[in-house]
Design a protein around this motif. Structure first.
Motif, PDB file in Angstrom:
ATOM      1  N   THR A  57      45.824  43.653  35.930  1.00  0.00           N
ATOM      2  CA  THR A  57      44.890  42.801  36.679  1.00  0.00           C
ATOM      3  C   THR A  57      45.575  41.779  37.583  1.00  0.00           C
ATOM      4  O   THR A  57      45.157  41.573  38.723  1.00  0.00           O
ATOM      5  CB  THR A  57      43.946  42.097  35.689  1.00  0.00           C
ATOM      6  OG1 THR A  57      43.216  43.097  34.978  1.00  0.00           O
ATOM      7  CG2 THR A  57      42.963  41.182  36.390  1.00  0.00           C
ATOM      8  N   GLU A  58      46.652  41.150  37.094  1.00  0.00           N
ATOM      9  CA  GLU A  58      47.289  40.100  37.906  1.00  0.00           C
ATOM     10  C   GLU A  58      47.965  40.659  39.153  1.00  0.00           C
ATOM     11  O   GLU A  58      48.240  39.914  40.100  1.00  0.00           O
ATOM     12  CB  GLU A  58      48.284  39.274  37.079  1.00  0.00           C
ATOM     13  CG  GLU A  58      49.403  40.067  36.451  1.00  0.00           C
ATOM     14  CD  GLU A  58      49.108  40.470  35.017  1.00  0.00           C
ATOM     15  OE1 GLU A  58      49.975  40.231  34.156  1.00  0.00           O
ATOM     16  OE2 GLU A  58      48.018  41.023  34.746  1.00  0.00           O
ATOM     17  N   TYR A  59      48.229  41.985  39.163  1.00  0.00           N
ATOM     18  CA  TYR A  59      48.767  42.639  40.361  1.00  0.00           C
ATOM     19  C   TYR A  59      47.674  43.377  41.141  1.00  0.00           C
ATOM     20  O   TYR A  59      47.694  43.419  42.365  1.00  0.00           O
ATOM     21  CB  TYR A  59      49.874  43.631  39.973  1.00  0.00           C
ATOM     22  CG  TYR A  59      51.097  42.969  39.392  1.00  0.00           C
ATOM     23  CD1 TYR A  59      52.056  42.389  40.213  1.00  0.00           C
ATOM     24  CD2 TYR A  59      51.297  42.912  38.017  1.00  0.00           C
ATOM     25  CE1 TYR A  59      53.188  41.775  39.683  1.00  0.00           C
ATOM     26  CE2 TYR A  59      52.418  42.302  37.468  1.00  0.00           C
ATOM     27  CZ  TYR A  59      53.360  41.726  38.308  1.00  0.00           C
ATOM     28  OH  TYR A  59      54.459  41.115  37.783  1.00  0.00           O
ATOM     29  N   THR A  60      46.727  43.955  40.415  1.00  0.00           N
ATOM     30  CA  THR A  60      45.641  44.698  41.058  1.00  0.00           C
ATOM     31  C   THR A  60      44.897  43.826  42.069  1.00  0.00           C
ATOM     32  O   THR A  60      44.607  44.250  43.193  1.00  0.00           O
ATOM     33  CB  THR A  60      44.621  45.182  40.008  1.00  0.00           C
ATOM     34  OG1 THR A  60      45.287  45.884  38.979  1.00  0.00           O
ATOM     35  CG2 THR A  60      43.574  46.073  40.641  1.00  0.00           C
ATOM     36  N   GLN A  61      44.566  42.607  41.639  1.00  0.00           N
ATOM     37  CA  GLN A  61      43.692  41.775  42.468  1.00  0.00           C
ATOM     38  C   GLN A  61      44.330  41.385  43.800  1.00  0.00           C
ATOM     39  O   GLN A  61      43.719  41.575  44.862  1.00  0.00           O
ATOM     40  CB  GLN A  61      43.223  40.567  41.663  1.00  0.00           C
ATOM     41  CG  GLN A  61      42.373  40.989  40.470  1.00  0.00           C
ATOM     42  CD  GLN A  61      41.548  39.873  39.870  1.00  0.00           C
ATOM     43  OE1 GLN A  61      41.444  38.773  40.399  1.00  0.00           O
ATOM     44  NE2 GLN A  61      40.926  40.160  38.733  1.00  0.00           N
ATOM     45  N   PRO A  62      45.576  40.857  43.820  1.00  0.00           N
ATOM     46  CA  PRO A  62      46.170  40.573  45.134  1.00  0.00           C
ATOM     47  C   PRO A  62      46.419  41.829  45.962  1.00  0.00           C
ATOM     48  O   PRO A  62      46.355  41.779  47.198  1.00  0.00           O
ATOM     49  CB  PRO A  62      47.479  39.846  44.794  1.00  0.00           C
ATOM     50  CG  PRO A  62      47.713  40.038  43.341  1.00  0.00           C
ATOM     51  CD  PRO A  62      46.387  40.318  42.719  1.00  0.00           C
ATOM     52  N   ALA A  63      46.666  42.972  45.291  1.00  0.00           N
ATOM     53  CA  ALA A  63      46.887  44.219  46.037  1.00  0.00           C
ATOM     54  C   ALA A  63      45.621  44.642  46.781  1.00  0.00           C
ATOM     55  O   ALA A  63      45.665  44.968  47.973  1.00  0.00           O
ATOM     56  CB  ALA A  63      47.334  45.328  45.079  1.00  0.00           C
TER      57      ALA A  63
END
Length: 307
Positions: A57-63
């Motif tokens: 989630t912490e990478y998915t969202q900015p991606a």
């Protein structure tokens, strides 16, 4: 014809998203570079290669935010503008960037923190989410209420009148599913998500987000944004409150589309990875024209059909 841009939410990600337009459009490369500079890792590498992080989630969202804003900037550069904006949950941040309320660099840093807060509040395995199909909303809500004796369970996404997602603690969700079966529900689909988002289990994330949002300044919006939490046009003084409560409150997507209709919207353009929102809209109201921008082909098609 009035047009709304709608932005993808979490779950739409896939390896390779954005790569084709990244190679073709300088503004896309510039957007990825801005995200990489803010976050301290290579956004192109995250989005374009097979890796475990893209679904965290912490990478998915900015991606997803980066891909969505990159595609929106391509449209804007070519002179295409929206009359209204919205986004599914995370996509609301893309809508706010497109409205001029917040700059992209601030937003990408903010959603990285949002993703981390959501992960901390509901670590992998602490809950589950299930899509309940073709069942009256009142029945779904009543079955969730009956299961509350076993823990937290509630409707999390009102996607279409025929598809409501429930989420919460495993035992409570399982109990709600049993009640739903007894009530005649035939089709219930477990979702492959990293946490029971948009339920009260996310309250710790909302509290941390509230503190972080105190440091963020929002500007006047040039284009109206419909919040998929309230299904109403957002006023500037409520942006922070909505973004705080949004992580633990249900998404009201089909009611938001009804608000678009009230605003005179007759066409939507889904911007970002996937075509989930376009699929929802076709089930909600077939009189609305739907276009997408996800790659070179859909971009060319949207430009060709715009009139």
């Amino acid at each position: 014809m009035k047009t709304a841009f709608i932005f993808s939410g979490q779950g739409a990600q896939y390896p390779g998203m954005g790569k084709e337009l990244y190679e073709q459009e300088p503004i896309v490369r510039q957007t990825f570079a801005q995200a990489s500079e803010v976050l301290g890792y290579d956004m192109a590498d995250l989005c374009f290669t097979e890796n475990d992080q893209l679904n965290q989630t912490e990478y998915t969202q900015p991606a997803i935010l980066t891909v969505s804003i990159a595609f929106w900037r391509v449209l804007a550069e070519k002179g295409f503008q929206a009359d209204a904006l919205a986004g599914l949950s995370l996509g609301e941040y893309s809508a706010l960037v497109a409205s001029g309320a917040i700059d992209f660099q601030t937003a990408v840093a903010l959603v990285a923190k949002r993703g981390a807060y959501m992960t901390q509040a509901a670590p992998q395995g602490t809950g589950k989410m299930v899509a309940v199909m073709n069942t009256p909303i009142e029945t779904i809500e009543e079955c969730c209420r009956k299961a509350l004796t076993l823990g937290i369970v509630a409707p999390a996404n009102y996607n279409t009148p025929q598809q409501i997602v429930i989420g919460g603690e495993v035992a409570a969700v399982d109990a709600a599913l049993e009640y739903l079966k007894e009530a005649g529900a035939k089709r219930m689909i477990p979702l492959n998500v990293s946490g029971p988002f948009h339920t009260p289990l996310l309250q710790p994330a909302a509290e941390k987000l509230r503190e972080t949002l105190k440091e963020v300044d929002f500007s006047k919006m040039a284009v109206p944004v419909v919040s998929t939490m309230t299904a109403k046009v957002i006023s500037e003084d409520e942006i922070k409150h909505i973004l705080e409560k949004q992580v633990m409150s249900p998404v009201r997507f089909y009611e938001s589309i009804a608000t678009f209709k009230e605003l005179g919207i007759t066409r939507t353009v889904e911007i970002g990875p996937g075509k989930v929102l376009t699929g929802f809209i076709k089930k909600i109201d077939r009189t609305i024209d739907t276009l997408r921008v996800e790659d070179a082909e859909t971009l060319a098609s949207t430009i060709a059909q715009w009139s």
